[in-house]
Design a protein around this motif. Structure first.
Motif, PDB file in Angstrom:
ATOM      1  N   THR A  91      -5.643  55.638  -1.544  1.00  8.40           N
ATOM      2  CA  THR A  91      -4.700  55.060  -1.526  1.00  8.40           C
ATOM      3  C   THR A  91      -4.095  54.195  -2.554  1.00  8.40           C
ATOM      4  OG1 THR A  91      -6.399  53.136  -1.275  1.00  8.40           O
ATOM      5  CG2 THR A  91      -5.935  53.812   0.536  1.00  8.40           C
ATOM      6  N   GLY A  92      -2.856  53.959  -2.720  1.00  9.50           N
ATOM      7  CA  GLY A  92      -2.939  53.585  -4.345  1.00  9.50           C
ATOM      8  C   GLY A  92      -1.086  54.058  -4.527  1.00  9.50           C
ATOM      9  N   GLU A 140       0.315  54.199  -7.005  1.00 11.56           N
ATOM     10  CA  GLU A 140       0.376  54.808  -8.208  1.00 11.56           C
ATOM     11  C   GLU A 140       0.411  56.364  -8.557  1.00 11.56           C
ATOM     12  OE1 GLU A 140      -2.294  53.401  -7.140  1.00 11.56           O
ATOM     13  OE2 GLU A 140      -3.736  54.415  -8.743  1.00 11.56           O
ATOM     14  N   GLY A 148      -8.835  51.275  -4.760  1.00 12.68           N
ATOM     15  CA  GLY A 148      -8.586  49.572  -3.200  1.00 12.68           C
ATOM     16  C   GLY A 148     -10.534  49.414  -2.783  1.00 12.68           C
TER      17      GLY A 148
HETATM   18 MG    MG Z   1      -5.434  51.216  -6.956  1.00 16.54          MG
END
Ligand code: MG
Ligand code: AMP
Length: 406
Positions: free
Chosen positions: A182-183, A185, A249
């Protein structure tokens, strides 16, 4: 929030991760799996008396005074049916390794101790009854327990089960473990990075850890920092997997949504563990299946997998020993640290030292983002809170790979 001791968090996670329901799996898929019940032999191995040598099957009593001449009455190769072959007094049968013993014979003389010419063989050796004969049931008899419940199947076990004709074996199945990154970026693959982007490395590393641990990895891809997207990925992942591992996260940042999602979908616990790296851990059960919310920093996610996910998944896979053994090592150089209330898991190179001890040396670059540096290590030194250890001092280690020195 106070920091939770490592063992306390490990125990809380283990409580939620129960062994999967056992089933029969193909022998070829069972390597490394744990048997769920004892398996017994139903037939003899070997199934009949046979010869361990190429040579001549004889009556031992005929060879008491060598050299003796015997008449060769037949030849038996491996796989031959011996029903019509008999060795009488003064007779011998030419026989090849694995061939059944003919009736009448009670010993085998190896070919090197004989001279054969036509139908006659000269035996130059006094054979004892049973010489070079492998008796029926020498290895297994009906009712013998071949593997006990709780056995981690090795290649030899697989072979033994095959020697009995088993095609399937009752085991705890390998957990299917979904891995999700997750992310916002994160970028998948080799395309050029736009400003602020990085490549997703956790998913590849965690999938590899899952495989290395003997579980089945399932790639669930990338999710952005968006509650709905993460929830969808978790829910659909759990349709086909026994457990999930996510990374990122779970800290205290503004866009750390994994915690929120696990809280909504199931029952979630969130810890700040008294360790460095890998302080934050979110852990939940969704639809009764464990979800490990590991931190995003690459080294942290791998250490967190090692400390929390691997033992729990091993428990699901039926292993009785879920934790890696802690080994003793001697620090070849000082491993310095500062007191901070945490256990430090220092990435070290462990090499076999003297007297069954490992010798360890910390790798350069202990940042939780420095995965390349960590990749040069093969062990984690457990350096307790304080000032660290001096050269020559002993330290506990978790050796992740390498030959045992003892
Ligand atoms: Mg993150
Ligand atoms: P987070 O836990 O989401 O706050 O992420 C902590 C750090 O790990 C940030 O620098 C992230 O960019 C990085 N990170 C998170 N996920 C990954 C990933 N899958 N691969 C590489 N780095 C990551």
């Amino acid at each position: 929030m106070s920091l939770a001791p490592l063992e306390e968090v490990q125990a809380a996670v283990l409580r939620e991760c129960i062994p999967l329901t056992p089933r029969a799996v193909d022998l070829q898929d069972a390597l490394g799996c744990v048997t769920s019940m004892p398996v017994e032999a139903e037939e003899r191995v070997p199934p009949f008396d046979n010869t361990a040598m190429d040579g001549f099957a004889v009556r031992a009593a005929d060879t008491v005074d060598p050299p003796v001449e015997l008449t060769v009455v037949a030849t038996l190769a491996a796989g031959a049916d011996p029903s019509n072959v008999h060795v009488g007094t003064g007779e011998a049968v030419r026989i090849m390794t694995g061939a059944p013993m003919p009736s009448g014979a009670d010993a085998v003389v190896m070919v090197e101790r004989t001279h054969a010419a036509g139908d006659v063989v000269v035996i130059e050796h006094h054979a004892a009854v049973g010489d070079h004969v492998r008796g029926a049931g020498d290895d297994l008899k009906p009712g013998d327990v071949v593997v006990d419940a709780g056995t981690v199947l090795t290649p030899a076990h697989v072979g033994v089960l095959a020697s009995l004709g088993y095609r399937r074996v009752p085991v705890f199945p390998r957990p299917r473990v979904g891995v999700l990154s997750t992310g916002d970026e994160l970028v998948d693959g080799p395309q050029p990075l736009r400003p602020g982007q990085i490549r997703d490395s956790n998913r590849a590393a965690l999938l590899a850890l899952v495989r290395q641990s003997g579980f089945t990895p399932v790639d669930l891809g990338l999710a952005p920092d968006d509650e709905t997207a993460i929830a969808n990925a978790v829910e659909s992942g759990l349709d086909t997997c026994d457990a999930l591992v996510t990374s990122g996260g779970v800290s205290v940042g503004d866009f750390d949504y994994v915690k929120a999602v696990l809280d909504k979908l199931g029952s979630m616990r969130w810890w700040q563990v008294a360790i460095k790296p890998a302080k934050p851990l979110a852990f939940g059960t969704v639809k009764g299946k464990p979800v490990f919310g590991l931190p995003g920093n690459p080294v942290s996610s791998m250490v967190s997998f090692e400390l929390f996910a691997r033992p729990a998944l091993r428990q699901m896979a039926g292993h009785r020993r879920v934790f890696r053994r802690v080994a003793r090592a001697i620090a070849a150089e000082p491993i310095r640290r500062l007191p901070d209330g945490k256990l430090h898991l220092v990435r070290v190179v462990a090499s076999p030292g003297e007297e069954g001890h490992w010798r360890v040396r910390a790798v350069e670059g202990q940042g939780s983002h420095q995965l390349a540096a960590a990749a040069g290590a093969n062990a984690l030194a457990l350096v307790p809170d304080g000032e660290g250890v001096v050269a020559g001092e002993s330290v506990d280690v978790l050796v992740l790979s390498g030959d045992d020195p003892s």
